[in-house]
Design an enzyme around this catalytic site. Structure first.
Site, short mmCIF file in Angstrom:
data_model
loop_
_atom_site.label_atom_id
_atom_site.label_comp_id
_atom_site.label_asym_id
_atom_site.label_seq_id
_atom_site.Cartn_x
_atom_site.Cartn_y
_atom_site.Cartn_z
N ARG A 2 -97.69 59.89 -13.79
CA ARG A 2 -97.36 60.46 -15.11
C ARG A 2 -98.56 61.25 -15.68
O ARG A 2 -98.39 62.29 -16.32
CB ARG A 2 -96.92 59.35 -16.06
CG ARG A 2 -95.56 58.77 -15.66
CD ARG A 2 -95.20 57.54 -16.45
NE ARG A 2 -95.02 57.81 -17.87
CZ ARG A 2 -94.98 56.86 -18.81
NH1 ARG A 2 -95.12 55.60 -18.47
NH2 ARG A 2 -94.81 57.18 -20.07
N HIS A 11 -98.80 53.21 -29.15
CA HIS A 11 -98.64 52.65 -27.80
C HIS A 11 -99.70 53.17 -26.83
O HIS A 11 -99.53 53.08 -25.62
CB HIS A 11 -97.23 52.94 -27.26
CG HIS A 11 -96.15 52.16 -27.98
ND1 HIS A 11 -94.81 52.45 -27.87
CD2 HIS A 11 -96.23 51.09 -28.81
CE1 HIS A 11 -94.11 51.60 -28.62
NE2 HIS A 11 -94.95 50.77 -29.20
C1 BJW Z 1 -83.65 63.29 -28.31
C2 BJW Z 1 -83.79 64.39 -27.42
C3 BJW Z 1 -83.93 65.68 -28.00
C4 BJW Z 1 -83.57 62.60 -26.24
N1 BJW Z 1 -83.93 65.79 -29.35
N2 BJW Z 1 -83.65 63.45 -29.65
C5 BJW Z 1 -86.84 40.19 -29.06
C6 BJW Z 1 -86.47 40.67 -30.30
C7 BJW Z 1 -87.31 41.58 -31.00
C8 BJW Z 1 -88.49 41.98 -30.46
C9 BJW Z 1 -88.84 41.49 -29.23
C10 BJW Z 1 -88.03 40.60 -28.54
N3 BJW Z 1 -88.63 40.29 -27.38
C11 BJW Z 1 -89.79 40.98 -27.31
C12 BJW Z 1 -89.93 41.70 -28.43
C13 BJW Z 1 -91.07 42.61 -28.74
C14 BJW Z 1 -91.07 43.83 -27.85
C15 BJW Z 1 -89.73 44.55 -27.99
O1 BJW Z 1 -89.50 45.30 -28.92
N4 BJW Z 1 -88.83 44.36 -27.04
C16 BJW Z 1 -87.49 44.97 -27.16
C17 BJW Z 1 -87.17 45.69 -25.88
C18 BJW Z 1 -86.52 43.88 -27.54
N5 BJW Z 1 -92.16 44.67 -28.29
C19 BJW Z 1 -93.39 44.50 -27.85
O2 BJW Z 1 -93.68 43.70 -26.98
C20 BJW Z 1 -94.45 45.35 -28.51
N6 BJW Z 1 -95.49 44.52 -28.98
C21 BJW Z 1 -95.28 43.59 -29.95
O3 BJW Z 1 -94.19 43.40 -30.47
O4 BJW Z 1 -96.41 42.95 -30.32
C22 BJW Z 1 -96.31 41.85 -31.22
C23 BJW Z 1 -96.72 40.61 -30.52
C24 BJW Z 1 -97.53 40.67 -29.41
C25 BJW Z 1 -97.93 39.51 -28.79
C26 BJW Z 1 -97.49 38.31 -29.28
C27 BJW Z 1 -96.68 38.27 -30.40
C28 BJW Z 1 -96.30 39.42 -31.02
C29 BJW Z 1 -95.08 46.32 -27.52
C30 BJW Z 1 -94.13 47.37 -27.08
C31 BJW Z 1 -94.77 48.25 -26.02
C32 BJW Z 1 -93.84 49.37 -25.58
N7 BJW Z 1 -94.40 50.03 -24.46
C33 BJW Z 1 -93.67 51.15 -23.88
C34 BJW Z 1 -94.35 51.53 -22.51
C35 BJW Z 1 -95.83 51.81 -22.63
C36 BJW Z 1 -96.15 53.23 -22.81
C37 BJW Z 1 -95.64 54.11 -21.67
O5 BJW Z 1 -95.66 53.71 -20.50
O6 BJW Z 1 -95.25 55.26 -21.95
O7 BJW Z 1 -93.66 52.24 -24.80
S1 BJW Z 1 -91.93 50.83 -23.58
C38 BJW Z 1 -91.38 52.43 -23.98
O8 BJW Z 1 -90.46 52.32 -25.11
C39 BJW Z 1 -92.61 53.20 -24.46
C40 BJW Z 1 -92.05 53.88 -25.70
O9 BJW Z 1 -93.10 54.24 -26.58
C41 BJW Z 1 -91.10 52.87 -26.26
C42 BJW Z 1 -90.07 53.44 -27.20
O10 BJW Z 1 -89.20 54.31 -26.56
P1 BJW Z 1 -88.60 55.59 -27.31
O11 BJW Z 1 -89.71 56.51 -27.64
O12 BJW Z 1 -87.73 55.16 -28.40
O13 BJW Z 1 -87.77 56.28 -26.13
P2 BJW Z 1 -86.24 56.04 -25.70
O14 BJW Z 1 -86.07 56.61 -24.34
O15 BJW Z 1 -85.84 54.64 -25.88
O16 BJW Z 1 -85.41 56.91 -26.75
C43 BJW Z 1 -85.47 58.32 -26.75
C44 BJW Z 1 -84.52 58.83 -27.84
O17 BJW Z 1 -84.67 60.25 -27.94
C45 BJW Z 1 -83.03 58.58 -27.54
O18 BJW Z 1 -82.44 57.94 -28.67
C46 BJW Z 1 -82.44 59.97 -27.35
O19 BJW Z 1 -81.12 60.10 -27.89
C47 BJW Z 1 -83.40 60.86 -28.10
N8 BJW Z 1 -83.52 62.21 -27.54
N9 BJW Z 1 -83.73 63.93 -26.15
C48 BJW Z 1 -83.78 64.68 -30.13
N10 BJW Z 1 -84.07 66.76 -27.23
#
Ligand code: BJW
Length: 243
Positions: A61, A113
């Site tokens: 990437r 992130h």
């Molecule tokens: C367009 C378009 C166009 C397309 N025009 N629009 C249970 C319940 C609640 C929470 C949790 C749970 N179990 C675990 C958790 C917490 C967890 C979490 O949220 N999990 C869920 C999956 C349930 N979160 C974490 O672990 C985070 N840390 C945390 O909570 O810390 C607190 C804590 C820590 C320790 C102990 C205790 C508490 C950390 C999250 C890390 C996310 N990392 C990633 C990868 C790393 C970076 C990388 O490699 O790039 O980050 S995952 C990935 O998803 C990446 C992104 O930043 C992130 C979000 O994705 P995003 O940007 O929303 O992309 P998409 O693909 O999902 O959506 C794209 C959108 O664009 C779509 O809707 C399209 O329609 C739209 N689109 N083209 C306009 N042209």
């Protein structure tokens, strides 16, 4: 009589804003998570188990991002213009690890992130710029210890960066925009609700408005459907004059 404050703006961006620049989103059809499993590449456990696999995922990437074929699009540029023209403060909180906001000219950015073009030393926590492949034996420039460098990104289970600054800005903003994110990943997925719950009349002189922009109209409440490069072009004028 004093002029009303122009109000601060916080903009959350996700992978959708960089899609039209040529970078894959995560959860759309054909997105990154349809090709690799989260638990193989985006958790600290995956890195401990198989560092080469995780490094290869980020090396590929990083190479693509640095290749010259990936450039900021009109949405990144519109947000940079907004920062330059808006009389209040404009903060971009991006979930993206690419550098397209910076390249478009935005300056006030939090990468919650992390950043693909940086590495972090697990031994001394030093963060350094890194545009090349990262291998197992590289030494940290700070402490000199080899083998401890990892991508400066936030994996599942790790705490996103600068959360205190983000919540402080959310509590003080007059307008919150969410652009191109699926709202699947917390804590970012909770920002709209946080602003709705906490953004009453505030130091900016009025309630906080929230606007969500997404290609997929099912993902948003205030809907500007269509590609992300279209609506933000007009953000700075007709839409924002309402706030
Ligand atoms: C367009 C378009 C166009 C397309 N025009 N629009 C249970 C319940 C609640 C929470 C949790 C749970 N179990 C675990 C958790 C917490 C967890 C979490 O949220 N999990 C869920 C999956 C349930 N979160 C974490 O672990 C985070 N840390 C945390 O909570 O810390 C607190 C804590 C820590 C320790 C102990 C205790 C508490 C950390 C999250 C890390 C996310 N990392 C990633 C990868 C790393 C970076 C990388 O490699 O790039 O980050 S995952 C990935 O998803 C990446 C992104 O930043 C992130 C979000 O994705 P995003 O940007 O929303 O992309 P998409 O693909 O999902 O959506 C794209 C959108 O664009 C779509 O809707 C399209 O329609 C739209 N689109 N083209 C306009 N042209």
């Amino acid at each position: 009589m004093t002029e009303p404050s122009p109000g601060n703006i916080v903009i959350l961006t996700g992978a959708g804003i960089s899609k039209e620049s040529g970078l894959d989103t995560f959860r759309d059809a054909g997105g990154i998570w349809s090709k690799v499993r989260i638990e193989d590449v985006a958790t600290p456990e995956a890195f401990a188990r198989d560092p080469d696999r995780v490094q290869n995922f980020y090396n590929a990437r990083r190479k693509k991002l640095a290749s010259g074929s990936i450039r900021p699009n009109r949405a990144h540029e519109a947000l940079a213009r907004l920062e330059g023209e808006w009389p209040g403060n404009v903060l971009i909180v991006t979930q993206n690890i690419d550098d397209l906001h910076e390249r478009a000219g935005s300056r006030n950015i939090i990468h919650m992130h992390g950043e693909l073009l940086k590495v972090r030393c697990q031994n001394c926590d030093a963060v350094a710029g890194w545009a090349l492949d990262l291998g197992p034996g590289e030494a940290c420039e700070g402490c000199g210890v080899p083998g401890g460098l990892r991508p400066h990104v936030v994996w599942f289970g790790e705490m996103p960066l600068q959360m205190e600054s983000i919540y402080r800005a959310l509590d003080r903003c007059r307008l919150f925009l969410s652009i191109g994110t699926s709202g699947n990943v917390y804590p970012a997925a909770g920002f709209v609700a946080h602003v709705d719950a906490n953004g009453g009349p505030n130091g900016n002189g009025g309630p906080t408005h929230t606007v969500e922009l997404n290609l997929d109209h099912r993902k948003v409440r205030v809907c500007f459907p269509g590609p992300v490069t279209e609506p933000p072009r007009n953000l700075s004028r007709p839409m924002l004059t309402r706030f």
